[in-house]
Write an enzyme that holds these catalytic residues in place. Structure first.
Site, PDB file in Angstrom:
ATOM      1  N   ARG A 139       0.888  -1.390  -0.141  1.00  0.00           N
ATOM      2  CA  ARG A 139      -0.017   0.100  -0.077  1.00  0.00           C
ATOM      3  C   ARG A 139       0.880   1.201   0.023  1.00  0.00           C
ATOM      4  NH1 ARG A 139       2.507   1.892   3.967  1.00  0.00           N
ATOM      5  NH2 ARG A 139       1.009   3.619   3.683  1.00  0.00           N
ATOM      6  N   ALA A 173       0.821   5.183  -2.080  1.00  0.00           N
ATOM      7  CA  ALA A 173       0.679   5.317  -3.578  1.00  0.00           C
ATOM      8  C   ALA A 173       1.826   4.893  -4.396  1.00  0.00           C
ATOM      9  CB  ALA A 173       0.410   6.897  -3.510  1.00  0.00           C
ATOM     10  N   ARG A 212      -7.663  -0.110  -6.447  1.00  0.00           N
ATOM     11  CA  ARG A 212      -7.859   0.929  -5.571  1.00  0.00           C
ATOM     12  C   ARG A 212      -8.040   2.141  -6.431  1.00  0.00           C
ATOM     13  NH1 ARG A 212      -4.148   1.051  -0.388  1.00  0.00           N
ATOM     14  NH2 ARG A 212      -6.180   2.243   0.257  1.00  0.00           N
ATOM     15  N   GLN A 226      -1.679   2.415  10.030  1.00  0.00           N
ATOM     16  CA  GLN A 226      -0.497   2.387   9.298  1.00  0.00           C
ATOM     17  C   GLN A 226       0.549   3.189   9.972  1.00  0.00           C
ATOM     18  OE1 GLN A 226      -3.386   3.028   7.876  1.00  0.00           O
ATOM     19  NE2 GLN A 226      -3.459   2.553   5.717  1.00  0.00           N
ATOM     20  N   ASP A 235      -2.052  10.876  -1.940  1.00  0.00           N
ATOM     21  CA  ASP A 235      -2.372   9.939  -2.969  1.00  0.00           C
ATOM     22  C   ASP A 235      -2.763  10.366  -4.247  1.00  0.00           C
ATOM     23  OD1 ASP A 235      -2.743   8.447  -0.076  1.00  0.00           O
ATOM     24  OD2 ASP A 235      -2.722   6.935  -1.943  1.00  0.00           O
ATOM     25  N   ASN A 264      -5.295  12.411   0.643  1.00  0.00           N
ATOM     26  CA  ASN A 264      -4.274  11.477   1.535  1.00  0.00           C
ATOM     27  C   ASN A 264      -5.227  10.665   2.590  1.00  0.00           C
ATOM     28  OD1 ASN A 264      -1.522  10.778   2.083  1.00  0.00           O
ATOM     29  ND2 ASN A 264      -1.584  11.761   3.975  1.00  0.00           N
TER      30      ASN A 264
HETATM   31  O1  MRU Z   1      -4.287   3.294   2.442  1.00  0.00           O
HETATM   32  P1  MRU Z   1      -3.070   3.306   2.115  1.00  0.00           P
HETATM   33  O2  MRU Z   1      -2.318   2.843   3.339  1.00  0.00           O
HETATM   34  O3  MRU Z   1      -2.454   2.952   0.666  1.00  0.00           O
HETATM   35  O4  MRU Z   1      -2.703   5.029   2.254  1.00  0.00           O
HETATM   36  C1  MRU Z   1      -1.543   5.579   1.989  1.00  0.00           C
HETATM   37  C2  MRU Z   1      -1.415   6.963   2.304  1.00  0.00           C
HETATM   38  O5  MRU Z   1      -2.212   7.600   2.272  1.00  0.00           O
HETATM   39  C3  MRU Z   1      -0.096   7.703   2.101  1.00  0.00           C
HETATM   40  O6  MRU Z   1       0.018   8.872   2.993  1.00  0.00           O
HETATM   41  C4  MRU Z   1       0.259   8.241   0.537  1.00  0.00           C
HETATM   42  O7  MRU Z   1      -0.269   7.054  -0.202  1.00  0.00           O
HETATM   43  C5  MRU Z   1       1.647   8.500   0.547  1.00  0.00           C
HETATM   44  S1  MRU Z   1       2.529   7.214   0.381  1.00  0.00           S
HETATM   45  C6  MRU Z   1       4.309   7.806   0.171  1.00  0.00           C
END
Ligand code: MRU
Length: 347
Positions: free
Chosen positions: A45, A47, A85, A192, A233, A243
């Site tokens: 996970r 982006a 996604r 996370q 994201d 985000n």
């Molecule tokens: O749902 P996720 O864990 O994929 O969401 C991740 C985020 O929101 C991060 O902050 C974003 O992808 C930036 S990662 C460098």
């Protein structure tokens, strides 16, 4: 450095982010459907990491494609991966990049196309690490010395091919000799922050304090936090940023308390086709992620729960957007467009 994802003879190997920090387990995706499932299920996970996984998924899918109807099969592979996604634009960026290679190889023998797709996927991964390091170099001067940095979710090595975006800025500040410590929001519901950011920063011995999401306002008001750095994201043309859910609340609280709020992201996260953040698709995930933690119920049976995975922070709350090509400030319509067309300084 933590290895988030790699290409092997057996398939695409990923560190399982659903199991961290309880166990450091690696999964091998042996076909593109398994890569798609790993993205959907958040084994991988973040982006940029989703983008790398999608590129490798396309290469893996085509590697195993039967000789007949190659165009049809290529389209199916891309479609399957694109449906995993919806919010992180890096997914679609990576698939489009792989498609450009495929289209440029039209008429070539399938073996040559396979090789070119694998090489491109490996390049996406390698470039991502260099891009994160460039983001770090550009962002480090903005981090105040001898202060605490607040971050939300995980925008670290685990969310990229390595080094990280928001955590890359923190890493680069520490490498430049700044004395910083980190406050990590736990980031409900998927955790996370507590599971991944704290684990990752522990590996680098960067002092980190875990807080629950509802403690962020208290600390932003206290004067302890020197700046906030988060990832993204998808960033719209006007600088609105999608985000992880909860980012918007942190941004509003940061502005109220005059704490700089920085977004760190590669140029591949910019979606200048969207005029503003209202147009960014927001992923809705299963209510069970809210009603349960690690399979254990934290709500009565039958409780209704909402689970938008992202929110949009309006550009007016964002002090600067840090990319590998430089730092953008308001008015973002101009500064983001300029950065998009500028060459990165990647070493
Ligand atoms: O749902 P996720 O864990 O994929 O969401 C991740 C985020 O929101 C991060 O902050 C974003 O992808 C930036 S990662 C460098």
């Amino acid at each position: 450095m933590i290895e988030t994802i790699r290409w092997t003879e057996e398939g695409v190997v990923m560190i399982d982010q659903t199991r961290l920090p309880i166990e450091e387990n690696y999964v091998t995706c042996r076909n593109y459907e398994e890569v798609a499932e790993a993205i959907r299920g958040m084994v991988i996970r973040g982006a940029p990491a989703i983008g790398v996984a999608a590129a490798m998924g396309v290469a893996l899918g085509f590697l195993h494609a039967a000789e007949a109807d190659l165009d049809g099969q290529f389209a199916r592979i891309c479609e399957t991966l694109a449906k995993t996604r919806p919010t992180a634009v890096n997914l679609f960026w990576a698939i489009a990049r792989m498609r450009r290679v495929y289209d440029s190889m039209r008429g070539q023998p399938p073996a040559a196309i396979r090789r070119a797709l694998i090489e491109e996927a490996l390049r996406v991964r390698e470039e991502d690490i260099a891009i994160c390091q460039a983001i770090g170099r550009n962002g480090a001067p903005l981090v105040p010395d001898n202060r605490t940095v607040l971050t939300h979710c995980n925008a670290g090595a685990l969310a990229t091919a390595g080094y990280g975006t928001a955590l890359g800025v923190i890493r680069a500040a520490v490498e430049a000799g700044k004395q910083v410590d980190v406050f990590a929001d736990e980031t409900r519901p998927f955790l996370q922050g507590s599971r991944l950011t704290v684990w990752e920063l522990q590996q680098d011995r960067i002092p980190t304090t875990l807080i629950t999401d509802n403690m962020a306002g208290h600390y932003l008001k206290s004067g302890r936090i020197g700046c906030v750095v988060v990832g993204a994201d998808r960033i719209a043309a006007n600088g609105d940023v999608a985000n992880k859910i909860g980012t918007y609340s942190v941004a509003v609280l940061a502005k109220e308390n005059r704490v700089p709020f920085f977004v760190a992201a590669p140029v591949s996260t910019l979606d200048l086709t969207l005029a503003c953040g209202d147009l960014i698709p927001i992923e809705q995930r299963a209510p069970a992620e809210v009603t349960h933690v690690f399979g254990q119920p934290v709500a009565p049976p039958g409780a209704a729960a909402a689970n938008p995975a992202f929110d949009v922070t309006p550009a007016r709350y964002i002090t600067a957007i840090i990319t590998e090509n430089g730092v953008a400030r308001a008015p973002y319509e101009e500064s983001l467009r300029q950065l998009m067309n500028q060459a990165a300084v990647i070493r």
